[in-house]
Scaffold this motif. Structure first.
Motif, PDB file in Angstrom:
ATOM      1  N   THR A 220       0.852  -1.176   0.000  1.00  0.00           N
ATOM      2  CA  THR A 220       0.000   0.000   0.000  1.00  0.00           C
ATOM      3  C   THR A 220       0.893   1.233   0.000  1.00  0.00           C
ATOM      4  OG1 THR A 220      -0.164  -0.012   2.411  1.00  0.00           O
ATOM      5  CG2 THR A 220      -1.903  -1.139   1.188  1.00  0.00           C
ATOM      6  N   TYR A 221       0.368   2.321  -0.517  1.00  0.00           N
ATOM      7  CA  TYR A 221       1.194   3.514  -0.688  1.00  0.00           C
ATOM      8  C   TYR A 221       0.488   4.745  -0.144  1.00  0.00           C
ATOM      9  CZ  TYR A 221      -1.873   4.678  -4.571  1.00  0.00           C
ATOM     10  OH  TYR A 221      -2.974   4.981  -5.331  1.00  0.00           O
ATOM     11  N   SER A 222       1.283   5.755   0.096  1.00  0.00           N
ATOM     12  CA  SER A 222       0.775   7.061   0.492  1.00  0.00           C
ATOM     13  C   SER A 222       1.600   8.112  -0.229  1.00  0.00           C
ATOM     14  CB  SER A 222       0.889   7.238   2.011  1.00  0.00           C
ATOM     15  OG  SER A 222       0.524   8.559   2.386  1.00  0.00           O
ATOM     16  N   VAL A 223       0.932   8.916  -1.042  1.00  0.00           N
ATOM     17  CA  VAL A 223       1.648   9.944  -1.798  1.00  0.00           C
ATOM     18  C   VAL A 223       0.672  11.054  -2.156  1.00  0.00           C
ATOM     19  CG1 VAL A 223       1.231   8.868  -4.051  1.00  0.00           C
ATOM     20  CG2 VAL A 223       3.262  10.296  -3.710  1.00  0.00           C
ATOM     21  N   SER A 224       1.169  12.245  -2.230  1.00  0.00           N
ATOM     22  CA  SER A 224       0.344  13.373  -2.671  1.00  0.00           C
ATOM     23  C   SER A 224       0.285  13.371  -4.191  1.00  0.00           C
ATOM     24  CB  SER A 224       0.941  14.695  -2.181  1.00  0.00           C
ATOM     25  OG  SER A 224       0.994  14.715  -0.775  1.00  0.00           O
ATOM     26  N   GLY A 225      -0.900  13.408  -4.725  1.00  0.00           N
ATOM     27  CA  GLY A 225      -1.027  13.412  -6.171  1.00  0.00           C
ATOM     28  C   GLY A 225      -0.951  12.017  -6.755  1.00  0.00           C
TER      29      GLY A 225
ATOM     30  N   GLY B 270       4.503  -7.548 -16.029  1.00  0.00           N
ATOM     31  CA  GLY B 270       5.936  -7.327 -15.995  1.00  0.00           C
ATOM     32  C   GLY B 270       6.722  -8.573 -16.333  1.00  0.00           C
ATOM     33  N   SER B 271       7.951  -8.585 -15.825  1.00  0.00           N
ATOM     34  CA  SER B 271       8.864  -9.684 -16.124  1.00  0.00           C
ATOM     35  C   SER B 271       8.479 -10.956 -15.376  1.00  0.00           C
ATOM     36  CB  SER B 271      10.285  -9.284 -15.744  1.00  0.00           C
ATOM     37  OG  SER B 271      10.670  -8.072 -16.336  1.00  0.00           O
ATOM     38  N   TYR B 272       8.931 -12.093 -15.911  1.00  0.00           N
ATOM     39  CA  TYR B 272       8.828 -13.405 -15.263  1.00  0.00           C
ATOM     40  C   TYR B 272       7.390 -13.804 -14.938  1.00  0.00           C
ATOM     41  CZ  TYR B 272      13.653 -11.920 -14.512  1.00  0.00           C
ATOM     42  OH  TYR B 272      14.928 -11.419 -14.678  1.00  0.00           O
ATOM     43  N   GLY B 273       6.424 -13.272 -15.663  1.00  0.00           N
ATOM     44  CA  GLY B 273       5.033 -13.652 -15.453  1.00  0.00           C
ATOM     45  C   GLY B 273       4.335 -12.919 -14.320  1.00  0.00           C
ATOM     46  N   PHE B 274       5.007 -11.958 -13.715  1.00  0.00           N
ATOM     47  CA  PHE B 274       4.396 -11.185 -12.635  1.00  0.00           C
ATOM     48  C   PHE B 274       3.483 -10.093 -13.186  1.00  0.00           C
ATOM     49  CE2 PHE B 274       6.157 -12.637  -8.680  1.00  0.00           C
ATOM     50  CZ  PHE B 274       7.322 -13.298  -9.058  1.00  0.00           C
ATOM     51  N   GLU B 275       2.511  -9.735 -12.389  1.00  0.00           N
ATOM     52  CA  GLU B 275       1.637  -8.621 -12.696  1.00  0.00           C
ATOM     53  C   GLU B 275       1.264  -7.927 -11.397  1.00  0.00           C
ATOM     54  OE1 GLU B 275      -1.405 -10.755 -14.800  1.00  0.00           O
ATOM     55  OE2 GLU B 275      -2.559 -11.147 -12.966  1.00  0.00           O
ATOM     56  N   ALA B 276       0.771  -6.711 -11.520  1.00  0.00           N
ATOM     57  CA  ALA B 276       0.354  -5.965 -10.335  1.00  0.00           C
ATOM     58  C   ALA B 276      -0.868  -5.151 -10.691  1.00  0.00           C
ATOM     59  CB  ALA B 276       1.472  -5.052  -9.834  1.00  0.00           C
ATOM     60  N   GLU B 277      -1.729  -4.981  -9.708  1.00  0.00           N
ATOM     61  CA  GLU B 277      -2.964  -4.243  -9.921  1.00  0.00           C
ATOM     62  C   GLU B 277      -2.967  -2.962  -9.114  1.00  0.00           C
ATOM     63  OE1 GLU B 277      -6.505  -6.446  -9.175  1.00  0.00           O
ATOM     64  OE2 GLU B 277      -7.792  -4.944 -10.119  1.00  0.00           O
ATOM     65  N   PHE B 278      -3.087  -1.850  -9.800  1.00  0.00           N
ATOM     66  CA  PHE B 278      -3.183  -0.547  -9.155  1.00  0.00           C
ATOM     67  C   PHE B 278      -4.629  -0.304  -8.741  1.00  0.00           C
ATOM     68  CE2 PHE B 278      -2.525   3.711  -8.068  1.00  0.00           C
ATOM     69  CZ  PHE B 278      -3.405   4.545  -8.739  1.00  0.00           C
ATOM     70  N   ASN B 279      -4.834  -0.031  -7.453  1.00  0.00           N
ATOM     71  CA  ASN B 279      -6.166   0.229  -6.938  1.00  0.00           C
ATOM     72  C   ASN B 279      -6.131   1.568  -6.219  1.00  0.00           C
ATOM     73  OD1 ASN B 279      -8.524   0.348  -5.251  1.00  0.00           O
ATOM     74  ND2 ASN B 279      -8.795  -1.843  -5.585  1.00  0.00           N
ATOM     75  N   LYS B 280      -6.663   2.582  -6.885  1.00  0.00           N
ATOM     76  CA  LYS B 280      -6.555   3.934  -6.335  1.00  0.00           C
ATOM     77  C   LYS B 280      -7.387   4.102  -5.070  1.00  0.00           C
ATOM     78  CE  LYS B 280      -6.618   8.772  -7.756  1.00  0.00           C
ATOM     79  NZ  LYS B 280      -6.817   9.722  -8.874  1.00  0.00           N
ATOM     80  N   SER B 281      -8.559   3.511  -5.040  1.00  0.00           N
ATOM     81  CA  SER B 281      -9.430   3.686  -3.879  1.00  0.00           C
ATOM     82  C   SER B 281      -8.850   3.031  -2.630  1.00  0.00           C
ATOM     83  CB  SER B 281     -10.819   3.125  -4.170  1.00  0.00           C
ATOM     84  OG  SER B 281     -10.756   1.728  -4.399  1.00  0.00           O
ATOM     85  N   GLN B 282      -8.130   1.947  -2.817  1.00  0.00           N
ATOM     86  CA  GLN B 282      -7.507   1.259  -1.681  1.00  0.00           C
ATOM     87  C   GLN B 282      -6.027   1.617  -1.530  1.00  0.00           C
ATOM     88  OE1 GLN B 282      -8.248  -2.970  -1.845  1.00  0.00           O
ATOM     89  NE2 GLN B 282     -10.469  -2.723  -1.989  1.00  0.00           N
ATOM     90  N   THR B 283      -5.549   2.486  -2.379  1.00  0.00           N
ATOM     91  CA  THR B 283      -4.127   2.891  -2.396  1.00  0.00           C
ATOM     92  C   THR B 283      -3.221   1.669  -2.294  1.00  0.00           C
ATOM     93  OG1 THR B 283      -4.022   3.324  -0.003  1.00  0.00           O
ATOM     94  CG2 THR B 283      -4.596   5.175  -1.435  1.00  0.00           C
TER      95      THR B 283
END
Lengths: 117, 114
Positions: free
Chosen positions: B24-29, B59-72
């Protein structure tokens, strides 16, 4: 070179001695970063160089730590009067000028493992 | 201030099973988000990034990631784990403006058992 080169790969030093760690970034990369990786602490930002601008030194933990970058290329991280808590892996990374560029990311070197005894 | 949190020090999964490494992340903007992997005695290697566009990033090696803005969140996933995926994984964030550096999480060790 083809990648970011760091030397030495391992360094053992006595407490109180000074050490110098070297980073040779990818040719043409204007941004250079130093991070410290300690056990259980993740990656701790130390310092950032961007072209000829004044470096961002906000991460340096004490005045025993300093870094310079000569000619916009090779960088040296110096730790004076080393302490045991300085033991860590010191990672260098370089990148192209970031703002607005979609391919912003770092290329890391393999690091220097510093052990202070 | 910008930051990322990786709540799990270690994730254990059996080979062939799906894996998830949380971030999870925290950033302005708007954030730039990254995943890096570190194999033993090696530097960090770039896996994938989210800058803009589709929320599912491959991404590489079969990995993927899901960006979820509402859940940061920006969780790393792989449908079928391999023993060779065992490594230390770092999530990182950079603000679109302001700080010109990546802020990393504390890392999650992934162990894939045969």
């Amino acid at each position: 070179g083809a990648g970011v080169s760091q030397s030495p790969s391992n360094k053992v030093t006595e407490k109180g001695k000074d050490v110098e760690l070297r980073c040779d970034p990818i040719s043409g990369h204007t941004a250079l970063y130093w991070y410290r990786q300690s056990l259980g602490q993740g990656l701790e930002f130390l310092i950032y160089f961007q072209g000829n601008s004044a470096p961002d030194k906000s991460g340096l933990p004490s005045d025993r730590f300093s870094a310079e970058r000569t000619g916009g290329s090779v960088s040296t991280l110096t730790i004076q009067r080393t302490q045991q808590e300085d033991s860590a892996v010191y990672l260098c990374a370089s990148s192209t000028r970031p703002p607005g560029q979609e391919n912003y990311g770092y290329t890391f070197g393999s690091g220097t493992r510093l052990t202070v005894v | 201030a910008q930051s990322v949190a990786q709540p799990e020090d270690q994730v254990n999964v059996a080979e062939g099973n799906p894996l998830t490494v949380k971030c999870t992340y925290s950033v302005s903007g708007n954030p730039y988000l990254f995943w890096y992997v570190q194999y033993p005695n090696r530097g960090l290697q770039f896996l994938l990034k989210y800058i803009t566009g589709d929320n599912l990033v491959k991404g590489s090696y079969g990995f993927e990631a899901e960006f979820n803005k509402s859940q940061t969140s920006f969780h790393l996933k792989k449908p079928s784990a391999l023993v060779s995926d065992s490594a230390l994984y770092f999530c990182a964030v950079r603000a679109f403006t302001g700080f010109q550096k990546l802020v990393f999480g504390t890392g999650t060790r992934l162990l894939v058992s045969p």
